[in-house]
Design an enzyme around this catalytic site. Structure first.
Site, short mmCIF file in Angstrom:
data_model
loop_
_atom_site.label_atom_id
_atom_site.label_comp_id
_atom_site.label_asym_id
_atom_site.label_seq_id
_atom_site.Cartn_x
_atom_site.Cartn_y
_atom_site.Cartn_z
N LYS A 203 59.71 33.81 26.89
CA LYS A 203 59.94 33.68 28.34
C LYS A 203 58.91 32.73 28.95
O LYS A 203 57.71 32.92 28.75
CB LYS A 203 59.85 35.05 29.01
CG LYS A 203 60.88 36.04 28.48
CD LYS A 203 60.66 37.43 29.03
CE LYS A 203 59.39 38.06 28.56
NZ LYS A 203 59.24 39.47 28.87
N THR A 236 57.64 40.25 41.88
CA THR A 236 58.03 39.95 40.50
C THR A 236 57.59 41.04 39.53
O THR A 236 57.75 40.89 38.32
CB THR A 236 57.37 38.62 40.06
OG1 THR A 236 55.96 38.74 40.26
CG2 THR A 236 57.91 37.45 40.84
N GLY A 238 57.63 43.78 37.10
CA GLY A 238 58.66 44.44 36.29
C GLY A 238 59.73 43.51 35.77
O GLY A 238 60.71 43.97 35.19
N THR A 239 59.54 42.19 35.92
CA THR A 239 60.60 41.27 35.46
C THR A 239 60.79 41.35 33.94
O THR A 239 61.92 41.32 33.44
CB THR A 239 60.31 39.80 35.84
OG1 THR A 239 58.93 39.56 35.64
CG2 THR A 239 60.67 39.51 37.27
N GLY A 240 59.67 41.47 33.20
CA GLY A 240 59.76 41.50 31.73
C GLY A 240 60.51 42.74 31.26
O GLY A 240 61.43 42.64 30.43
N CYS A 241 60.15 43.90 31.81
CA CYS A 241 60.82 45.15 31.41
C CYS A 241 62.30 45.08 31.77
O CYS A 241 63.18 45.52 31.02
CB CYS A 241 60.21 46.35 32.13
SG CYS A 241 58.44 46.45 31.97
#
Ligand SMILES: Cc1ncc(COP(=O)(O)OP(=O)(O)O)c(N)n1
Ligand code: 3NM
Ligand code: MG
Length: 522
Positions: A203, A236, A238-241
């Site tokens: 990412k 932003t 928590g975008t990865g989870c």
């Protein structure tokens, strides 16, 4: 080939698998994900984000908690790891019971915790494994130190179907390999793929100097660059989870890996864009809204649960009658409400869509200001467009279960029933009330079958739902309707008794009085 066999093939009939149940009804297998991750007390990331994503994507999600963090929009204040033995208990509990389609991992903060996960995955094989190698929080707090790198590289990554590191995590997994360009993201994805996962998504959200957010996807042969415009927002966290859970949810529903990744990226982009100006918490990194609903004006949506007593005096409009008496629908409605109508249905059979919508919007304003619910006859699209309180449908209109899935749990859905079978089905399909008639012959609806007071009683007895009687009802016979012995008969619905009259207000008052008296007499 990884030890879990990569993404295992789904049986052709997996969506409708009938388990060994005693019921004769068909059993639907619900797509299921297990998240193994840390708890975020601020609920923007971690387990809480994973649960929200899966719910938003229509997938059931169970959760095994590896660590509890004290965390808010300002950062992570402290982290408490759960004992590995207890994490193992949680894993055994759910893996031995549920049939997970996908396991998704987030915060795995110690070698011992990764060990118990690996042991349980070998005891209870699952179809697919999504690994989000969480190491550092968005605020910069270390959530899993370098001690876990070797077990990740040597044992977890080789059994993963996809891994989703950001550039910092990819760099850590690759011994500090510098990643500052898309070309370097590609090299990183290739090197990570050599560690064993079937697919790699690096990412690029943190990549410097890029107006786009670029993620690099590698399937072992081909690269895909997934680009989207960068969204300027503080929200932003928590975008990865969210991305990894959404991939897991889409896989659980049966998607291919590339399409799951594309859907997940679009979901995150849409959620960020929708939430870019919401304010939750006072820190630098706010959460975003996985359900796209928080910005709705809380006053504009009904929110309260349907009250069956609202069916008491149900006014159903008719444009021909309003034309005949030369009054606007708004004036007709105001008079009916002032006279005591407790719920309104717009039944505009001849109106063009645009005209119907404009009328509905004007009527909604009046009904809201009087605290009276407004339903739309037949037209789900109009109800959605004007945020009406619900709809009324008949047996030849859109099926109630589909209406429910389109309108959601908060809206009122009424359905016409002439038989006990239809009444039984109405309850199963998720209706809130039944309209039953014609109790008496009517000139308002052509070719309408009359079921009489006996037919009405049979419908009432066949259902747990509240019932409103309709058809040929007016001041002279409303009392006889209300006196049938049926506790779930809540009121009468009328068209001509109110609107084919010189004075709507007077008739509404009289009918309301009659109904009250007959109620007292029961
Ligand atoms: C309260 C109430 N009950 C029954 C009906 C009739 O609905 P339907 O059978 O769909 O017929 P139309 O109204 O669409 O002609 C109703 N509208 N309201
Ligand atoms: C719209 C409608 N539905 C009916 C049913 O039997 O389902 S009877 C009806 C018309 C009711 O009009 P009035 O109050 O003027 O008789
Ligand atoms: Mg209808």
């Amino acid at each position: 080939m990884n030890s879990l066999g990569g993404i295992r093939s789904w049986p052709a009939n997996w969506r409708s698998t009938t388990a060994s149940m005693t019921t004769t009804e068909s059993v639907r297998k619900v797509p299921q994900v297990l998240t193994v991750a840390g708890s975020d007390s601020g609920a923007g990331a971690g387990i809480q984000a994973d649960l929200k994503v899966c719910a938003a994507r229509g997938v059931y999600c169970a959760s095994v908690i590896t660590a509890v963090t004290a965390q808010n929009t300002r950062g992570v204040q402290s982290v408490h790891l759960l004992p590995p033995e207890f994490i193992s208990e949680q894993l055994k509990s759910v893996l031995s019971d549920f049939e997970f389609d996908v396991v998704k991992t987030g915060m795995l903060p110690s070698t011992e915790i990764v060990e118990v996960l690996l042991q349980n995955l070998s005891d209870f094989p699952v179809r697919a494994l999504v690994v989000d190698p969480v190491m550092v929080s968005t605020s910069g707090h270390v959530l899993a130190g370098s001690s876990i790198l070797s077990i990740f590289r040597e044992r977890l990554l080789p059994i993963a179907d996809i891994i989703t590191p950001n550039v910092k995590e990819a760099s850590a997994l690759l011994d500090g390999f510098r990643i500052e360009t898309v070309a370097e993201m590609r090299s990183a994805a290739k090197s990570l793929h050599e560690m064993g996962p079937r697919f790699v998504l690096v990412k690029g959200g943190d990549l410097p100097d890029s107006s786009d957010s670029v993620d690099v996807y590698f399937d072992g042969k081909e690269f895909h660059e997934l680009r989207s415009p960068r969204i300027a927002t503080r929200n932003t966290h928590g975008t990865g989870c969210t991305l990894a859970s959404c991939i897991a949810a889409e896989l659980a529903k049966g998607s291919s890996m590339l399409s799951a990744v594309k859907v997940a990226k679009r979901f995150v982009d849409n959620a960020l864009d929708y939430s870019k100006d919401i304010v939750i918490g006072s820190g630098m990194q706010g959460p975003f809204d996985h359900f796209f609903g928080l910005k709705k004006d809380p006053q504009s949506s009904r929110c309260s649960i349907f009250n069956p007593d609202d069916l008491f005096l149900y006014a159903v409009t008719d444009s021909r009658m309003n034309k005949k008496w030369n009054r606007s629908i708004v004036d007709a409605l105001k008079a009916a409400i002032e006279g005591g109508a407790t719920i309104i249905q717009l039944r505009e059979k001849e109106a063009e869509t645009r005209e119907f919508l404009e009328e509905a919007k004007a009527c909604i304003d009046i009904c809201r200001s009087h605290g009276v619910s407004l339903l739309i006859n037949d037209r789900i699209d109009i109800a959605l467009a004007c945020d009406a309180d619900g709809v009324h449908v008949g047996q030849s209109d859109m099926p109630v279960d589909l209406v429910r899935s389109l309108l959601g749990p908060d809206k009122i859905i009424g359905v016409s029933c002439k038989t006990p079978e239809q009444a039984h089905q109405a309850w199963k399909d998720g209706a809130d009330y039944i309209g039953s008639g014609g109790v008496f012959p009517t000139n308002t609806k052509a070719n309408n079958r009359t079921i009489g007071l006996d037919g009405l009683k049979e419908v009432c007895e066949a259902s747990k739902l509240p019932v409103v009687a309709i058809g040929g009802i007016g001041i002279s016979n409303a009392g006889s309707v209300m006196q049938i012995d049926a506790p779930n008969l809540k009121g009468v619905a009328v068209v001509s008794a109110l609107f084919d009259q010189d004075c709507v207000l007077t008739q509404a008052k009289k009918l309301h009085k009659t109904l009250k008296e007959s109620k007292r007499g029961i």
